[in-house]
Design an enzyme around this catalytic site. Structure first.
Site, PDB file in Angstrom:
ATOM      1  N   CYS A   2       0.823  -1.209   0.000  1.00 40.34           N
ATOM      2  CA  CYS A   2       0.000   0.000   0.000  1.00 40.34           C
ATOM      3  C   CYS A   2       0.857   1.260   0.000  1.00 40.34           C
ATOM      4  O   CYS A   2       1.925   1.300   0.549  1.00 40.34           O
ATOM      5  CB  CYS A   2      -0.871   0.023   1.252  1.00 40.34           C
ATOM      6  SG  CYS A   2      -1.831  -1.459   1.432  1.00 40.34           S
ATOM      7  N   ARG A  27       4.995   0.863  -5.493  1.00 40.31           N
ATOM      8  CA  ARG A  27       4.889  -0.052  -4.349  1.00 40.31           C
ATOM      9  C   ARG A  27       3.946  -1.213  -4.655  1.00 40.31           C
ATOM     10  O   ARG A  27       3.866  -2.167  -3.908  1.00 40.31           O
ATOM     11  CB  ARG A  27       4.419   0.702  -3.099  1.00 40.31           C
ATOM     12  CG  ARG A  27       5.346   1.822  -2.665  1.00 40.31           C
ATOM     13  CD  ARG A  27       4.771   2.629  -1.529  1.00 40.31           C
ATOM     14  NE  ARG A  27       4.679   1.848  -0.308  1.00 40.31           N
ATOM     15  CZ  ARG A  27       5.697   1.725   0.558  1.00 40.31           C
ATOM     16  NH1 ARG A  27       6.842   2.314   0.300  1.00 40.31           N
ATOM     17  NH2 ARG A  27       5.573   1.017   1.652  1.00 40.31           N
ATOM     18  N   TRP A  76      -2.980  -2.808  -1.742  1.00 35.04           N
ATOM     19  CA  TRP A  76      -2.590  -4.120  -2.288  1.00 35.04           C
ATOM     20  C   TRP A  76      -3.380  -5.123  -1.461  1.00 35.04           C
ATOM     21  O   TRP A  76      -3.160  -5.260  -0.254  1.00 35.04           O
ATOM     22  CB  TRP A  76      -1.083  -4.317  -2.130  1.00 35.04           C
ATOM     23  CG  TRP A  76      -0.533  -5.496  -2.858  1.00 35.04           C
ATOM     24  CD1 TRP A  76      -0.407  -5.654  -4.207  1.00 35.04           C
ATOM     25  CD2 TRP A  76      -0.038  -6.714  -2.273  1.00 35.04           C
ATOM     26  NE1 TRP A  76       0.151  -6.863  -4.498  1.00 35.04           N
ATOM     27  CE2 TRP A  76       0.385  -7.553  -3.346  1.00 35.04           C
ATOM     28  CE3 TRP A  76       0.102  -7.167  -0.980  1.00 35.04           C
ATOM     29  CZ2 TRP A  76       0.923  -8.808  -3.133  1.00 35.04           C
ATOM     30  CZ3 TRP A  76       0.647  -8.428  -0.778  1.00 35.04           C
ATOM     31  CH2 TRP A  76       1.048  -9.234  -1.851  1.00 35.04           C
ATOM     32  N   ASN A 102      -2.446   0.622   6.083  1.00 37.14           N
ATOM     33  CA  ASN A 102      -1.493  -0.276   5.415  1.00 37.14           C
ATOM     34  C   ASN A 102      -1.081  -1.297   6.463  1.00 37.14           C
ATOM     35  O   ASN A 102      -0.741  -0.932   7.580  1.00 37.14           O
ATOM     36  CB  ASN A 102      -0.273   0.523   4.935  1.00 37.14           C
ATOM     37  CG  ASN A 102       0.794  -0.379   4.316  1.00 37.14           C
ATOM     38  OD1 ASN A 102       0.522  -1.541   4.027  1.00 37.14           O
ATOM     39  ND2 ASN A 102       1.981   0.164   4.114  1.00 37.14           N
ATOM     40  N   GLY A 103      -1.154  -2.581   6.120  1.00 38.57           N
ATOM     41  CA  GLY A 103      -0.730  -3.620   7.064  1.00 38.57           C
ATOM     42  C   GLY A 103      -1.840  -4.620   7.286  1.00 38.57           C
ATOM     43  O   GLY A 103      -2.776  -4.728   6.505  1.00 38.57           O
ATOM     44  N   GLU A 486      20.102 -14.684  -9.406  1.00 36.42           N
ATOM     45  CA  GLU A 486      19.505 -13.361  -9.692  1.00 36.42           C
ATOM     46  C   GLU A 486      19.000 -13.308 -11.131  1.00 36.42           C
ATOM     47  O   GLU A 486      17.914 -12.810 -11.396  1.00 36.42           O
ATOM     48  CB  GLU A 486      20.533 -12.267  -9.420  1.00 36.42           C
ATOM     49  CG  GLU A 486      20.227 -10.895  -9.973  1.00 36.42           C
ATOM     50  CD  GLU A 486      18.981 -10.227  -9.380  1.00 36.42           C
ATOM     51  OE1 GLU A 486      18.384 -10.804  -8.446  1.00 36.42           O
ATOM     52  OE2 GLU A 486      18.598  -9.152  -9.893  1.00 36.42           O
ATOM     53  N   LYS A 490      15.012 -12.628 -12.171  1.00 38.72           N
ATOM     54  CA  LYS A 490      14.577 -11.548 -13.067  1.00 38.72           C
ATOM     55  C   LYS A 490      13.666 -12.080 -14.156  1.00 38.72           C
ATOM     56  O   LYS A 490      12.648 -11.489 -14.496  1.00 38.72           O
ATOM     57  CB  LYS A 490      15.802 -10.850 -13.672  1.00 38.72           C
ATOM     58  CG  LYS A 490      16.484  -9.938 -12.684  1.00 38.72           C
ATOM     59  CD  LYS A 490      15.595  -8.757 -12.341  1.00 38.72           C
ATOM     60  CE  LYS A 490      16.037  -8.010 -11.095  1.00 38.72           C
ATOM     61  NZ  LYS A 490      15.886  -8.734  -9.834  1.00 38.72           N
ATOM     62  N   GLU A 493      10.245 -13.002 -12.568  1.00 36.48           N
ATOM     63  CA  GLU A 493       9.370 -11.911 -12.106  1.00 36.48           C
ATOM     64  C   GLU A 493       9.028 -10.934 -13.229  1.00 36.48           C
ATOM     65  O   GLU A 493       8.044 -10.221 -13.150  1.00 36.48           O
ATOM     66  CB  GLU A 493       9.979 -11.190 -10.923  1.00 36.48           C
ATOM     67  CG  GLU A 493      11.283 -10.474 -11.168  1.00 36.48           C
ATOM     68  CD  GLU A 493      11.757  -9.722  -9.932  1.00 36.48           C
ATOM     69  OE1 GLU A 493      10.946  -9.380  -9.057  1.00 36.48           O
ATOM     70  OE2 GLU A 493      12.967  -9.479  -9.840  1.00 36.48           O
ATOM     71  N   HIS A 509      24.745 -33.604 -10.401  1.00 38.88           N
ATOM     72  CA  HIS A 509      24.014 -34.204  -9.260  1.00 38.88           C
ATOM     73  C   HIS A 509      22.509 -34.173  -9.494  1.00 38.88           C
ATOM     74  O   HIS A 509      21.735 -34.327  -8.560  1.00 38.88           O
ATOM     75  CB  HIS A 509      24.397 -33.472  -7.968  1.00 38.88           C
ATOM     76  CG  HIS A 509      25.851 -33.561  -7.665  1.00 38.88           C
ATOM     77  ND1 HIS A 509      26.468 -34.707  -7.219  1.00 38.88           N
ATOM     78  CD2 HIS A 509      26.843 -32.654  -7.839  1.00 38.88           C
ATOM     79  CE1 HIS A 509      27.766 -34.501  -7.076  1.00 38.88           C
ATOM     80  NE2 HIS A 509      28.019 -33.252  -7.445  1.00 38.88           N
ATOM     81  N   LYS A 612       6.582  -3.734  -4.792  1.00 37.36           N
ATOM     82  CA  LYS A 612       7.959  -3.292  -4.640  1.00 37.36           C
ATOM     83  C   LYS A 612       8.451  -3.548  -3.224  1.00 37.36           C
ATOM     84  O   LYS A 612       9.600  -3.900  -3.009  1.00 37.36           O
ATOM     85  CB  LYS A 612       8.082  -1.799  -4.963  1.00 37.36           C
ATOM     86  CG  LYS A 612       9.500  -1.268  -4.838  1.00 37.36           C
ATOM     87  CD  LYS A 612      10.449  -1.958  -5.789  1.00 37.36           C
ATOM     88  CE  LYS A 612      11.863  -1.467  -5.650  1.00 37.36           C
ATOM     89  NZ  LYS A 612      12.807  -2.272  -6.484  1.00 37.36           N
TER      90      LYS A 612
HETATM   91  C1  AGP Z   1      13.702  -8.189  -6.606  1.00 35.46           C
HETATM   92  O1  AGP Z   1      13.715  -8.024  -8.028  1.00 35.46           O
HETATM   93  C2  AGP Z   1      12.352  -8.507  -6.085  1.00 35.46           C
HETATM   94  N1  AGP Z   1      11.422  -7.476  -6.424  1.00 35.46           N
HETATM   95  C3  AGP Z   1      12.298  -8.923  -4.641  1.00 35.46           C
HETATM   96  O2  AGP Z   1      12.898 -10.183  -4.572  1.00 35.46           O
HETATM   97  C4  AGP Z   1      13.011  -7.997  -3.600  1.00 35.46           C
HETATM   98  O3  AGP Z   1      14.393  -8.038  -3.794  1.00 35.46           O
HETATM   99  C5  AGP Z   1      12.693  -8.537  -2.199  1.00 35.46           C
HETATM  100  O4  AGP Z   1      11.286  -8.464  -2.015  1.00 35.46           O
HETATM  101  C6  AGP Z   1      13.388  -7.754  -1.072  1.00 35.46           C
HETATM  102  O5  AGP Z   1      12.959  -6.417  -1.088  1.00 35.46           O
HETATM  103  P1  AGP Z   1      13.804  -5.357  -0.199  1.00 35.46           P
HETATM  104  O6  AGP Z   1      15.172  -5.300  -0.771  1.00 35.46           O
HETATM  105  O7  AGP Z   1      13.059  -4.054  -0.324  1.00 35.46           O
HETATM  106  O8  AGP Z   1      13.803  -5.878   1.213  1.00 35.46           O
END
Ligand code: AGP
Length: 617
Positions: A2, A27, A76, A102-103, A486, A490, A493, A509, A612
């Site tokens: 949110c 966000r 959200w 929010n929460g 990583e 990417k 997501e 393995h 985010k």
């Molecule tokens: C990264 O591309 C993702 N959006 C996600 O994994 C992110 O890194 C993770 O949620 C941690 O977020 P933060 O760094 O704000 O704690």
């Protein structure tokens, strides 16, 4: 998660609220709404499921009464789906009070039952409406919004940021926070509240922190902070080093493209001010962890989620090498619930771009309860996790708006390296000559990153050519292994493609069974100059998968000819010593994920289902 905005002042509140919500879009949300005090003793609210555009179109077609006090929210969905009814604000005191949240209010069920018994009816399925009705009831008793909020927050359990306005108090917004983000913007004759500084940075860069279990009352000319115990609190102020344009796209096709282009600057700015005149690392913020403490540490545990965890995995190799202290990297949500054994000699390092990730925040709190020392590596000033830590090393990547983290990743690795270098120096495990050499290599990275960015054309072509692929594997070894993870994240997501990262040594393995003709595999190839001769091992891994029909895209340093006979494509990165290779090798993978998603016509900045900052557990 949110987005929250509150405003009191002399501007038209709708302009401020909608502008703030726009800057908080990153966000992640699925509905939006605003409430304004219409200056005639009433409250006007408008809210819709869907993106902000739907709300702003409605406001343009049917404007609200203009006022100078208001609250805005992007939601959200947690309790209750993304519908108009579940969107915030929610009303109390028969429509004379509006509240946003929010929460997650964990005891909302019993509170809702009480309200139903007292004859209240609900128009939504949300826990937030419970709070709105409770504050409305309390207002009837107290006749004052701050007192009403204070009474209610002491009954709520869980995580919440609440903002409320009441028609009887046209120039007041009251906010409260527990385990959820809130920050105050300080203006001249106006004041702001926001989930983070992006909400008000267009109007002021003076800000004030609001801590755990604190409540704030803003008026045009005053800001009062009290604890949930009702006692006044001396809140810290700070200057925001972002400007509004930094949070805009600046002509790039997406925030992600802009932020990848800023990766060199993110590294350079994170190093800035942290190397002394003698060429050694000196991180001023580490004063919260004195040298005796740093020498006394017998274990480092890195906790983070997602991309931040992969940055921690890269940092692990360097810190163990330079400071000779054992480093474990754990996913925060796993760490928190396995009752890890910690002591006052354990240093728990949290890594978080947003500084609000609930999984990481709760793990930090757990670590502190167990007596461990805590260091936060964070990209957002004034965020909750740094405030819950003994010390913080801020990354200076600037606002990262795209949900997929890119420049923050390279900045987080940089911060881990700087910390590892200082730790090695303090513990005497890294002689000054070697330390200076490593610092010089780190200082060369921004320029090397810029050259990788300038040669991104081939990787863009590959991404377009592979737009229909259904599966991509990533192999890496040593510090290249987290880079493989990583790269896979990417693709998952951004392009919604099954992708998996493996340690190259793990192939035989099991994972090699996945290799069939045409399977696309990225391989991060160690430098042929590396001391562990991992390069030869990885080249033989490439041969093994090519023999089974894989299409191999190797990311290898300039001049490495060993890969040429076995790779279908070679993406070159500049020569760098092993520890700095991840900072360079990840850039083609960031570009690849973004371009492949774009080729599929997907929303690169706000991928489906993602937020985010994940501010719920
Ligand atoms: C990264 O591309 C993702 N959006 C996600 O994994 C992110 O890194 C993770 O949620 C941690 O977020 P933060 O760094 O704000 O704690």
């Amino acid at each position: 998660m949110c987005g929250i905005v509150g405003y009191v002042g002399s501007r038209g509140s709708i302009e401020v609220l909608m502008g703030g919500l726009k800057r908080l879009e990153y966000r992640g949300y699925d509905s939006a709404g605003v409430a304004v005090l219409d200056g005639h003793g009433g409250i006007d609210t408008r809210k819709h499921a869907g993106k902000l555009g739907i709300l702003s179109d409605d406001l343009a077609a049917t404007p609200l009464h203009e006022g100078t006090t208001g609250i805005g929210h992007t939601r959200w969905a947690t309790h209750g789906g993304p519908t108009d009814e579940n969107a915030h604000p929610h009303l109390g005191d028969e429509g004379r009070l509006a509240l946003i949240h929010n929460g997650i209010i964990e005891n909302f069920g019993e509170l809702k039952a009480e309200l139903l018994e007292r004859g209240h009816s609900f128009s939504s399925e949300t826990d937030s409406e419970v709070a709105a009705l409770l504050v409305g009831e309390a207002y009837r008793e107290t006749g004052e919004l701050t007192a009403a909020m204070l009474q209610v927050v002491n009954r709520l359990e869980g995580a919440f940021t609440l903002l409320a306005v009441h028609a009887d108090q046209p120039d007041v917004v009251v906010g409260a926070r527990r385990n959820s983000p809130l920050v105050i913007g300080l203006g001249e004759g106006e004041n702001f509240l926001g989930s983070d500084v992006a909400a008000f940075v267009a109007y002021t860069r003076s800000a004030m922190e609001i801590g755990q279990d604190q409540l704030v009352t803003i008026r045009p000319d005053s800001v009062e902070v009290i604890g949930f115990d009702g006692q006044p609190v001396e809140a810290k102020t700070f200057e925001v080093n972002w400007d509004a344009s930094a949070a805009e796209k600046g002509g790039w096709p997406s925030f992600m493209a802009k932020e990848i282009s800023e990766e060199p600057e993110a590294v350079a700015k994170t190093i800035l001010g942290r190397v002394d005149d003698s060429g050694l690392v000196r991180i001023p913020e580490l004063d919260g962890l004195d040298e005796a403490t740093l020498r006394d540490i017998d274990r480092v545990v890195v906790i983070a989620c997602g991309t931040a965890a992969y940055a921690g995995m890269v940092g692990k190799y360097a810190i163990e090498q330079w400071a000779r202290v054992p480093v474990d990297v754990e996913l925060a949500h796993e760490f928190r619930y396995r009752e890890p054994v910690l002591s006052e000699r354990t240093l728990v390092v949290s890594i978080s771009q947003s500084g609000e990730t609930m999984d990481t925040l709760m793990a930090v709190k757990y670590a502190r309860e167990q007596g461990a020392r805590t260091l936060s590596i964070c990209n957002t000033q004034g965020a909750t996790i740094p405030r819950e830590s003994d010390a913080v090393v801020y990354t200076h990547a600037g606002p990262e708006v795209a949900v997929a983290s890119t420049k923050a990743f390279v900045a987080q690795i940089t911060a881990m390296y700087l910390f590892g270098l200082q730790l090695g120096q303090v513990r005497g495990t890294l002689d000054e000559g070697r330390a200076r050499g490593l610092v010089r290599e780190l200082q060369a990275v921004p320029e090397q990153l810029a050259s990788v960015l300038s040669s991104g054309e081939r990787i863009r072509e590959l991404a377009k050519w592979m737009a229909d692929t259904q599966s991509v594997l990533f192999l890496g070894r040593h510090v290249g292994y987290p880079v493989a993870l990583e790269g896979a994240l990417k693709l998952k997501e951004l392009a919604y493609i099954h992708a998996e990262g493996f340690a190259a040594g793990e192939l035989k393995h099991g994972p090699i069974a996945l290799i069939e003709p045409g399977q696309i595999v990225f391989v991060i190839v160690p430098s042929p100059r590396d001391p562990n001769s991992l390069h030869a091992k990885v080249v033989s891994n490439i041969q093994e998968i090519r023999a089974r029909g894989a299409r191999v895209i190797a990311i290898a340093e300039a001049g490495d000819a060993a890969v040429l006979p076995y790779a279908d494509e070679v993406i070159r990165i500049p020569l760098a010593s092993p520890f700095f290779e991840p900072l360079l090798a990840v850039v083609p993978l960031h570009i690849f994920g973004m371009e492949l998603a774009a080729a599929k016509g997907l929303d690169v900045d706000q991928p489906r289902n993602l937020a985010k900052s994940v501010t719920v557990e």
